[in-house]
Write an enzyme that holds these catalytic residues in place. Sequence first.
Site, mmCIF file in Angstrom:
data_model
loop_
_atom_site.group_PDB
_atom_site.id
_atom_site.type_symbol
_atom_site.label_atom_id
_atom_site.label_comp_id
_atom_site.label_asym_id
_atom_site.label_seq_id
_atom_site.Cartn_x
_atom_site.Cartn_y
_atom_site.Cartn_z
ATOM 1 N N ASP A 108 -8.209 -4.524 18.795
ATOM 2 C CA ASP A 108 -7.503 -3.541 19.341
ATOM 3 C C ASP A 108 -6.104 -4.225 20.088
ATOM 4 O OD1 ASP A 108 -5.535 -1.717 20.329
ATOM 5 O OD2 ASP A 108 -7.530 -0.661 21.043
ATOM 6 N N HIS A 109 -5.090 -4.563 19.135
ATOM 7 C CA HIS A 109 -3.745 -4.837 19.532
ATOM 8 C C HIS A 109 -3.028 -4.126 20.875
ATOM 9 C CE1 HIS A 109 -1.190 -8.159 19.272
ATOM 10 N NE2 HIS A 109 -0.645 -8.519 17.771
ATOM 11 N N ARG A 110 -3.331 -3.084 21.084
ATOM 12 C CA ARG A 110 -2.746 -2.666 22.452
ATOM 13 C C ARG A 110 -3.219 -3.335 23.507
ATOM 14 N NH1 ARG A 110 -4.922 3.114 21.446
ATOM 15 N NH2 ARG A 110 -6.527 2.003 21.568
ATOM 16 N N PRO A 167 -3.612 0.304 16.736
ATOM 17 C CA PRO A 167 -3.026 -0.994 15.564
ATOM 18 C C PRO A 167 -4.307 -2.120 15.440
ATOM 19 C CG PRO A 167 -2.028 -1.087 18.523
ATOM 20 C CD PRO A 167 -3.331 0.295 18.133
ATOM 21 N N ILE A 178 -5.373 -6.559 23.038
ATOM 22 C CA ILE A 178 -5.777 -8.331 23.266
ATOM 23 C C ILE A 178 -4.700 -8.733 22.176
ATOM 24 C CG2 ILE A 178 -7.323 -9.342 21.918
ATOM 25 C CD1 ILE A 178 -9.576 -7.041 22.478
#
Length: 458
Positions: free
Chosen positions: A430-432, A256, A434
């Site tokens: 990477d929204h998982r 994501p 950060i």
Amino acid sequence: MPIAIKMPALSPTMEEGTLAKWLVKVGDKVESGDIMAEIETDKATMEFEAVDEGTIAAIEVEEGTENVKVGDVIAVLAEEGEDVEEAAKSGGSSSDSTSGKGDTTSENSAKADGVSDEPAKAQPRASADPQASPEPSAKPETSAGPAPKADGERIIASPLARRIAEQKGVDLAAVEGSGPNGRIVKADVEGAEPGKASATKTATPEAEAEVPEHTPAPTASAAKVPDFGIPYEAEKLNNVRKTIARRLTEAKQTIPHIYLTVDVRLDPLLKLRSELNAALEAQGVKLSVNDLLIKALAKALIAVPKCNVSFAGEELRKFSRADVSVAVAAPSGLITPIIVDAGNKAISSISTEMKELAGKARDGKLQPHEYQGGTASLSNLGMFGIKQFDAVINPPQGMILAVGAGEKRPYVVDGALDVATVMSATGSFDHRAIDGADGAELMKVFKELVEAPLGLVA
């Protein structure tokens, strides 16, 4: 005793390759260090060196053959004093020698760093077609892959031993390995009693958490893509381009992305660069803007450690140094050589190292350790006049910085509207791993370092 020369694992994620070219023929004598073949992997075209001495008794895989599995016999070597014809007939079956996946019971191995759990005695040398970016760690095997022992340890076995175990119904968990570091080899399985087959076992949850799995995305074959009657020339994809297509598709489907953009005033950085180049001229060093941006990104990652991370399934890996991968356009595709510990290197050292790595990348001579790894990436398309773009994250890294061209724009300087040289920079995160606020903090620090660049040389 004839020696079976097997398809080696020349990168940590290699499962198969193309035997691009044989440099020896039947009857040729080879010595340790002689180049025997060129093998195209998912990352590069590598030269395969001989370790043992002897005479080529048979070529089992013709050059140009694609999809040769790691561990498959590609040639047979007759040792000193052996009858070449008899060795060819044996097909090397009397010696369980393999170069693949780190499984070896003789010295015929040519592995990239970190593939084997014992020192490799023949190092591959890149000759062409480097891969676009560092590959994530190899996926746990799920069909005939590592199965858990009763005590929770992972089973280490050669591909050949696993195939035989599956055919005979042998439980590998009950087999004691006689190979290096307890590795199960062909002889161990052949002498084992049939039991519950372990071929259907999967890696333990702990193993899956240790190395995240990416599911390859389906790709359309040429037969399924209509041509609409438009004239075209079909160019077959090499392994490097196939890997680029697969990994970028995986990255966009499984990661994501969140994008954060800042405008950065470049004038102070350009002035500092001019002054440093004047001081370094006698040393033959000429800094580029990109060299200073590499340093700025590295220092920003150190200042904001929450962005210097990698998502790894059940864990978050927090890196203690900033290794910056830098995108370089090579003839076979994009590749990202790495400036290791860029935050603690002088800008002049970064510049010298980057010029050397970029030259090796374009010549196809990068070694695996020079492009595999990195904690974050930088991609600069400013030289093409690109104003701003969003880059795709290079897994398993957590972020990539996309840099556009510096151009004259209206800009507020010291509270007054002025004309300044401004560059747009976009971070893909990477929204998982950060959060948006942490990504924003990194972009803020990067902007401050570029606009007040004396911090880069402090």
